[in-house]
Design an enzyme around this catalytic site. Structure first.
Site, PDB file in Angstrom:
ATOM      1  N   GLU A 162       0.815  -1.205   0.000  1.00 17.17           N
ATOM      2  CA  GLU A 162       0.000   0.000   0.000  1.00 17.17           C
ATOM      3  C   GLU A 162       0.862   1.274   0.000  1.00 17.17           C
ATOM      4  OE1 GLU A 162      -3.355   0.465  -0.342  1.00 17.17           O
ATOM      5  OE2 GLU A 162      -2.784   2.574  -0.340  1.00 17.17           O
ATOM      6  N   THR A 220      -5.693   1.559  -5.721  1.00 14.59           N
ATOM      7  CA  THR A 220      -5.267   0.161  -5.570  1.00 14.59           C
ATOM      8  C   THR A 220      -5.898  -0.730  -6.642  1.00 14.59           C
ATOM      9  OG1 THR A 220      -5.287   0.515  -3.197  1.00 14.59           O
ATOM     10  CG2 THR A 220      -5.035  -1.740  -3.930  1.00 14.59           C
ATOM     11  N   HIS A 244      -1.683   3.241   4.663  1.00 18.21           N
ATOM     12  CA  HIS A 244      -2.661   3.985   3.870  1.00 18.21           C
ATOM     13  C   HIS A 244      -2.871   5.346   4.517  1.00 18.21           C
ATOM     14  CE1 HIS A 244      -6.345   5.097   1.851  1.00 18.21           C
ATOM     15  NE2 HIS A 244      -6.241   4.036   1.063  1.00 18.21           N
TER      16      HIS A 244
HETATM   17  C1  GP9 Z   1      -8.972  -0.836   0.192  1.00 15.33           C
HETATM   18  C2  GP9 Z   1      -7.553  -0.660  -0.147  1.00 15.33           C
HETATM   19  C3  GP9 Z   1      -7.173   0.800  -0.226  1.00 15.33           C
HETATM   20  O1  GP9 Z   1      -9.435  -2.115   0.101  1.00 15.33           O
HETATM   21  O2  GP9 Z   1      -7.218  -1.366  -1.271  1.00 15.33           O
HETATM   22  O3  GP9 Z   1      -7.607   1.386  -1.363  1.00 15.33           O
HETATM   23  P1  GP9 Z   1      -6.955   2.716  -1.973  1.00 15.33           P
HETATM   24  O4  GP9 Z   1      -7.615   3.891  -1.327  1.00 15.33           O
HETATM   25  O5  GP9 Z   1      -5.485   2.691  -1.715  1.00 15.33           O
HETATM   26  O6  GP9 Z   1      -7.256   2.626  -3.422  1.00 15.33           O
HETATM   27 MN    MN Z   2      -3.775   1.591  -2.242  1.00 17.02          MN
END
Ligand code: GP9
Ligand code: MN
Length: 628
Positions: A253, A295, A410
């Site tokens: 992430e 993501t 995140h």
């Molecule tokens: C949520 C995670 C985060 O399931 O994949 O999403 P993002 O905000 O980084 O696209």
């Molecule tokens: Mn992400």
């Protein structure tokens, strides 16, 4: 004395208020909508109102008899939609979408258990409709009909519009880019309401249906030629180097490449990765190519070797398309395929999209033991997620292809005190400061995960591929970033900051740093070739990162591109050696290519063109293939 007509309650007002309150009660009792603060509660409360005012307001133009009929029928239909969502939610823990209604496998699951899902007390969901019908029958004194003047109607709709804007305004502050990014159904319903959500869903659906209907297979011929011309054969030494091995693909992430081998406050940010790189292939000129789908866009790139869209998340807008994704190809080659992510399965529409990509199993929230202690910020902590996942890996048939999506690093980069292995950076930008300790935490989680893989005997039989999904620090934080990096963040530097790490660990191979310019779009052919699977007849826009004679080239979703010695962004051509603007002519040869790639890929998605592609016939196949 006779009561004047204007003081009587109108059927329109009664129907609106009843349905409004019922919807709110249903939100609170039948759905699990997480409310984090009072603003969100207010949004939830008001969100059905504007829609109901509009829909019932139409009857202000009608005569008494028609108005009654219209209000009654409309109230029934809306109640039925709400009820359908309630029942669907009991089974799938998700809200209805139009594509889902036509997904027969889902519906047959539901059909067989519908009797168990519905009970007598569900009649309560129609209580307001029954009240309405009774009122219309007995015509009580307090209720009456009157003709509405133009002014009345105008005032009514103005109020409805004002409420709608108030709702949207509040939602936008709570969740910026809610509609353009379309990330989560629960969030949409929470913010714009279940009815508006259905309208929005219908709009997206009809838009893509129209584009799909107008497309035909002949458009594929050009694209196919382009892709053939860019195909690169694999390197002999690497083709099949990991044949039959398990694949462990890890999406890190918000992990940008600038943290690798760097320190903050004198301490390493990624000590484990810095070590791991030493016996892996490490690509240090590798870019993320994501757009608004974040993501999910990175997943799309990695699995399909197609670009995501410039607007919205393709996981939402085109989940019903035909794809030839890595999981689907690997299923045919004897692999078991699974994605693992400890979050709500409907986030980014993954539960639906994963079926189109061919995943056999999605380990989501219910497959993990999530507690208050092992959660922070967005949900389950990476350490616990990865540790618990090893059990799932052990139970999978071998060989497997597994994708892990981490979460702790995140935005807004929250971390519990005990997980802080390094101190935050010290600028006056909290986001940038806190980014470093969460990256460090993720690094620790990866270290423990790899250790556990070793303990469980999975390490030697698996290739491990780690990549950053997208940036974590946006351009809004240039000031603090330039302080950290010790240089001004020009558009050139911003583009360079879109580098994310790509690390490929193959058991028994020493690895090395490879500096070819590439991007997430190249991962699919790279993995398939390592497993000894030919990609000659796939429509891939990327190419094997291990191939000889690679063209150093990566296009970002905003049209910027990077070559061996140039960066082109915001209409300016930069010299990589100096970071200074240079003659535009030296970028010219690649401009057409960058544009073509994005346009061809978009065409495939909007027209759902892969449904016409006959893979077995390959490039020599004739177009169009008839659609089954
Ligand atoms: C949520 C995670 C985060 O399931 O994949 O999403 P993002 O905000 O980084 O696209
Ligand atoms: Mn992400």
């Amino acid at each position: 004395m006779k009561t004047p007509k204007w003081s009587k309650a109108s059927i329109v007002a009664i129907a609106t208020i009843l349905l409004w309150l019922k919807t709110y009660i249903a939100y609170k009792t039948s759905f699990d909508i997480k409310i984090e603060n009072w603003r969100q509660e207010i949004i939830l409360f008001i969100n059905p109102l504007s829609f109901l005012m509009f829909i019932f307001g139409i009857s202000l133009f009608m005569k008494e008899k028609n108005q009654k009929r219209y209000v009654l029928i409309t109230s029934f239909i809306i109640s039925a939609v709400l009820f359908a969502n309630v029942v669907f939610y009991r089974f799938f823990n998700d809200f209805l979408t139009i594509p889902v209604l036509f997904q027969t496998s889902n519906m047959s699951d539901l059909g067989s258990s519908v009797t168990e899902l519905i009970n007598f007390s569900d009649l309560l969901y129609f209580a307001d409709f029954i009240i309405l019908a009774v009122l219309l029958k007995i015509k009580p004194k307090f209720m009456g009909y009157r003709e509405y003047s133009k002014v009345d109607r105008r005032a009514f709709f103005l109020v409805a519009i004002a409420i709608a804007f108030f709702n949207l305004g509040m939602a936008e502050t709570e969740r910026p880019q809610l509609l353009t990014r379309t990330f989560d159904r629960e969030m949409l319903v929470k913010n714009i309401g279940t009815y508006n959500y259905h309208l929005y869903d219908a709009f997206l659906q009809s838009k893509s249906s129209a584009q799909r209907a107008m497309a035909d297979g002949s458009e594929l011929a050009d694209i196919d030629n382009y892709v053939r011309a860019n195909y690169l054969p694999p390197d002999d030494k690497m083709f099949g180097a990991a044949k039959g091995k398990n694949v462990i693909l890890i999406s890190m992430e918000s992990t940008q490449n600038f943290v690798i081998n760097q320190k903050v406050n004198g301490q390493e940010i990624t000590p484990f990765l810095n070590d791991f790189i030493k016996d892996s292939y490490y690509f240090d000129n590798f870019y993320h190519q994501t757009g608004q789908g974040k993501t999910s866009d990175s997943e799309f790139l990695v699995e399909n070797s197609l670009y995501p869209l410039s607007r919205g998340a393709v996981f939402f807008t085109h989940s019903g398309n035909e794809f030839t994704a890595t999981p689907e190809i690997l299923n045919k080659n004897g692999y078991y395929t699974a994605s693992l992510h400890a979050n709500n399965k409907s986030f980014w529409n993954r539960d639906i999209m994963y079926q189109s990509l061919g995943y056999q199993r999605f380990y989501s929230l219910p497959d993990y033991e999530v507690t208050e202690e092992n959660s922070v910020g967005w949900g389950m902590k990476d350490v616990d997620f990865l540790q618990q996942s090893v059990q799932h890996l052990k139970e999978m048939p071998k060989p497997f292809y597994s994708k892990f999506i981490t979460l702790t690093n995140h935005f807004p980069f929250e971390l519990s005190e005990e997980d802080r292995f390094i101190q935050p950076y010290t600028s006056d930008d909290k986001t940038v400061n806190n980014y470093f300790p969460t990256v460090r935490y993720q690094d620790e989680a990866l270290k423990l995960f790899v250790q556990k893989l070793k303990d469980e005997g999975l390490y030697e039989d698996s290739i491990i591929i780690l990549y950053g999904d997208h940036y974590g620090i946006s351009e809004n934080h240039n000031k603090a970033m330039s302080e950290y990096l010790g240089k001004e963040i020009t558009p050139f530097e911003s583009t360079q900051l879109q580098k994310v790490p790509l690390i490929v660990h193959i058991p028994g191979q020493k690895g090395k740093t490879i500096s070819t310019v590439g991007g997430q779009i190249d991962i699919k052919p790279t993995i398939l070739h390592l497993l000894g699977i030919d990609t000659k007849s796939d429509i891939d826009f990327g190419s094997d990162l291990f191939s000889k004679d690679r063209l150093d080239f990566a296009v970002l979703r905003d049209g910027s591109f990077i070559t061996k010695d140039r960066v082109f962004t915001r209409e300016t051509c930069y010299d990589k050696a100096t970071g200074e603007p240079t003659d535009k002519n030296s970028c010219e040869p690649y401009m057409e290519k960058a544009k073509n790639e994005l346009e061809y890929s978009d065409k495939i998605i909007y027209g759902d063109l892969l449904r016409f592609y006959d893979k077995s016939a390959g490039s020599k196949g004739s177009f169009p293939k008839s659609e089954e």
